[in-house]
Scaffold this motif. Structure first.
Motif, PDB file in Angstrom:
ATOM      1  N   ILE A 161       0.904  -1.305  -0.031  1.00 53.73           N
ATOM      2  CA  ILE A 161       0.114   0.124  -0.007  1.00 53.73           C
ATOM      3  C   ILE A 161       1.024   1.176  -0.113  1.00 53.73           C
ATOM      4  O   ILE A 161       1.980   1.352   0.790  1.00 53.73           O
ATOM      5  CB  ILE A 161      -1.022   0.177   1.260  1.00 53.73           C
ATOM      6  CG1 ILE A 161      -1.861  -0.973   1.133  1.00 53.73           C
ATOM      7  CG2 ILE A 161      -1.713   1.317   1.238  1.00 53.73           C
ATOM      8  CD1 ILE A 161      -2.900  -1.426   2.355  1.00 53.73           C
ATOM      9  N   GLY A 162       0.452   2.322  -1.014  1.00 56.88           N
ATOM     10  CA  GLY A 162       1.343   3.381  -0.949  1.00 56.88           C
ATOM     11  C   GLY A 162       1.715   3.646  -2.298  1.00 56.88           C
ATOM     12  O   GLY A 162       1.898   2.814  -3.171  1.00 56.88           O
ATOM     13  N   ALA A 163       2.301   4.963  -2.324  1.00 57.32           N
ATOM     14  CA  ALA A 163       2.633   5.434  -3.810  1.00 57.32           C
ATOM     15  C   ALA A 163       4.111   4.850  -4.112  1.00 57.32           C
ATOM     16  O   ALA A 163       4.225   4.807  -5.197  1.00 57.32           O
ATOM     17  CB  ALA A 163       2.769   7.124  -4.026  1.00 57.32           C
ATOM     18  N   ASP A 164       4.689   4.138  -3.208  1.00 57.60           N
ATOM     19  CA  ASP A 164       5.914   3.550  -3.421  1.00 57.60           C
ATOM     20  C   ASP A 164       6.045   2.117  -3.781  1.00 57.60           C
ATOM     21  O   ASP A 164       6.993   1.426  -4.023  1.00 57.60           O
ATOM     22  CB  ASP A 164       6.981   3.753  -2.310  1.00 57.60           C
ATOM     23  CG  ASP A 164       7.509   5.085  -2.223  1.00 57.60           C
ATOM     24  OD1 ASP A 164       7.389   5.777  -3.316  1.00 57.60           O
ATOM     25  OD2 ASP A 164       7.523   5.610  -1.052  1.00 57.60           O
ATOM     26  N   SER A 165       4.812   1.617  -3.714  1.00 58.56           N
ATOM     27  CA  SER A 165       4.493   0.147  -4.092  1.00 58.56           C
ATOM     28  C   SER A 165       4.443  -0.154  -5.619  1.00 58.56           C
ATOM     29  O   SER A 165       4.641   0.873  -6.246  1.00 58.56           O
ATOM     30  CB  SER A 165       2.978  -0.200  -3.363  1.00 58.56           C
ATOM     31  OG  SER A 165       1.942   0.263  -4.028  1.00 58.56           O
ATOM     32  N   GLY A 166       4.626  -1.273  -5.902  1.00 55.05           N
ATOM     33  CA  GLY A 166       4.485  -1.983  -7.488  1.00 55.05           C
ATOM     34  C   GLY A 166       5.655  -2.310  -7.875  1.00 55.05           C
ATOM     35  O   GLY A 166       5.706  -2.855  -8.796  1.00 55.05           O
ATOM     36  N   SER A 167       6.905  -2.274  -7.246  1.00 55.61           N
ATOM     37  CA  SER A 167       7.981  -3.002  -7.282  1.00 55.61           C
ATOM     38  C   SER A 167       8.083  -4.288  -7.343  1.00 55.61           C
ATOM     39  O   SER A 167       8.759  -4.974  -8.026  1.00 55.61           O
ATOM     40  CB  SER A 167       9.355  -2.033  -7.010  1.00 55.61           C
ATOM     41  OG  SER A 167       9.057  -1.991  -5.454  1.00 55.61           O
ATOM     42  N   LYS A 168       7.645  -4.870  -6.051  1.00 57.84           N
ATOM     43  CA  LYS A 168       7.813  -6.369  -5.476  1.00 57.84           C
ATOM     44  C   LYS A 168       6.524  -6.516  -4.925  1.00 57.84           C
ATOM     45  O   LYS A 168       5.623  -5.686  -4.728  1.00 57.84           O
ATOM     46  CB  LYS A 168       8.844  -6.486  -4.492  1.00 57.84           C
ATOM     47  CG  LYS A 168      10.287  -6.047  -5.126  1.00 57.84           C
ATOM     48  CD  LYS A 168      11.295  -6.280  -4.093  1.00 57.84           C
ATOM     49  CE  LYS A 168      12.698  -6.089  -4.537  1.00 57.84           C
ATOM     50  NZ  LYS A 168      13.950  -6.155  -3.810  1.00 57.84           N
ATOM     51  N   SER A 169       6.407  -8.052  -5.121  1.00 55.56           N
ATOM     52  CA  SER A 169       4.952  -8.360  -4.717  1.00 55.56           C
ATOM     53  C   SER A 169       4.924  -9.482  -3.818  1.00 55.56           C
ATOM     54  O   SER A 169       6.137 -10.320  -3.889  1.00 55.56           O
ATOM     55  CB  SER A 169       3.946  -8.649  -5.847  1.00 55.56           C
ATOM     56  OG  SER A 169       4.563  -9.575  -6.581  1.00 55.56           O
TER      57      SER A 169
END
Length: 407
Positions: A161-169
């Motif tokens: 959660i957050g604007a810095d997410s999206g790189s790893k999952s």
């Protein structure tokens, strides 16, 4: 069906393809070998005449209520069936099927046909969904009622959660079931207003016993067994000239949901979404479509029910939920061109951002997205297209196959 998020959102989108045939979730090809997908098509069967016509529509909005000079078909109803391919690295490759029965309930020339549908899918990872629903039009389209019931199991990637997410999952599994009821009444000209109620039961947790939660690259949400319920209100103004391929007019949509234990859930929070679509004709064969939307969720919402960036109608090029937070702002523009015969083409671009609060957008990074697409007209009368888009995001890409336009 706003408010059903994350794993359930793909399932609800699939059911909405059957019910409205307009908004579609992205299907992102795996980076390795790509399997072929079946061609999406529709078949309508007239219940009275027993005739069959290929390329006809799936959807509740197939009838344009503003074209009052058109004669209404004299039959009790018709069936429509469409297989739907699903290729997604989060929940796996698979396929689905949608079935709809459209019927005139009040016999009014001003009222669209009511529709009752069922949809489902299954993937190689064990994800599955099944649901039924309907939208009823009565009294010269003065009253509209939407009802849906569905559930399934979803194995997907959670990016944090957050604007810095999206790189790893991390891999999560979520089992959900939901019910929605939304009656509306025309209150003035193109304005519709009504209450809505939905209840969602979900169980979510880590989908890999080999992972150590203390060493994960993103925070692990607590395993939950949670039920949420909301009583809300929906306000819409629709002056567009078509449900499937609008060339002029606009659609304004406001949705507010209020979650509370007194309604049958376990948490208290609120969700507000606003969207505005504008359609500008640029000559007889060109359309410029513009969409702006905003989402706000208050404290207390589970991680799967916050604002999600990556829905096809808001921004293409990302997995649904790759970026999520309590606030979201998105804008998208699309140029649509009719070429020749039944072929068309599109080019689109947009940007969106998420943040914890409204002041956070000053420091938030806007995620860009854009791409190109081809169209094939399946039903000439209502201009219902088979849509195939390919979009790029920031270090991301996604392919989309669906009935109807993105917005």
């Amino acid at each position: 069906m706003a408010g059903i998020r994350s794993g359930l959102v793909l399932a609800i989108v699939l059911l909405s393809r059957v019910l409205s045939a307009q908004n579609a979730a992205p299907v992102t090809p795996p980076p390795s070998e790509s399997k072929g997908s079946p061609i999406l098509f529709g078949t309508n069967v007239d219940a009275d005449e027993g005739t069959e016509s290929r390329g006809a529509s799936l959807g509740l909005g197939a009838y344009d209520s503003k074209k009052k000079d058109q004669k209404k078909k004299k039959h009790r109803g018709e069936f429509a069936i469409a297989p739907i391919p699903l290729v997604n690295p989060s929940i796996g490759n698979g396929g689905g099927l949608g079935v709809i029965y459209a019927v005139d309930l009040d016999g009014s020339a001003e009222s669209p046909p009511s529709a009752f549908g069922a949809a489902g899918f299954i993937t190689e990872t064990g994800s599955w969904f099944a649901g039924v629903g309907g939208q009823i039009h009565l009294r010269n389209d003065k009253y509209r009622t939407l009802v849906a019931l569905g559930g399934g199991k979803f194995n997907y990637n959670f990016f944090g959660i957050g604007a810095d997410s999206g790189s790893k999952s991390i891999p999560l599994t979520q089992t959900s079931k939901a019910f929605l009821l939304e009656p509306k009444m025309r209150v003035y000209r193109d304005w519709y207003l009504g209450p809505r109620y939905h209840i969602i039961s979900s169980t979510a947790g880590l989908n890999s016993p080999k992972l150590d939660p203390s060493k994960l690259p993103v925070p692990l949400p607590s395993t939950i067994d949670l039920r949420t319920a909301a009583l809300g209100i929906r306000l819409q103004r629709d002056s567009s000239d078509s449900s499937f391929y609008p060339k002029k007019g606009s659609l304004f949509d406001v949705l507010a949901d209020f979650y509370a234990p007194q309604l049958g859930g376990a948490r208290t929070y609120q969700n507000l979404t606003l969207a505005y679509d504008k359609y500008l004709p640029l000559g007889p064969k060109n359309v410029l479509a513009i969409r702006a939307s905003a989402c706000m969720v208050t404290e207390g919402a589970p991680f799967y029910d916050v604002c999600l960036l990556g829905m096809s109608k808001d921004l293409r090029g990302y997995q649904v939920g790759e970026f999520r937070d309590d606030r979201m702002l998105v804008g998208q523009m699309e140029f649509r061109r009719e070429l020749f015969w039944r072929l068309g083409a599109t080019a689109f671009a947009g940007a969106g951002a998420v943040a914890h609060d409204w002041s956070g957008f000053g420091n938030s990074h806007a995620e860009p997205g854009g791409g190109f697409g081809l169209r094939f007209v399946l039903a000439k009368h209502n201009h219902i297209n088979l849509r195939a888009d390919y979009a790029w995001g920031d270090n991301s890409h996604a392919a989309y196959v669906s009935l109807g336009e993105a917005f």
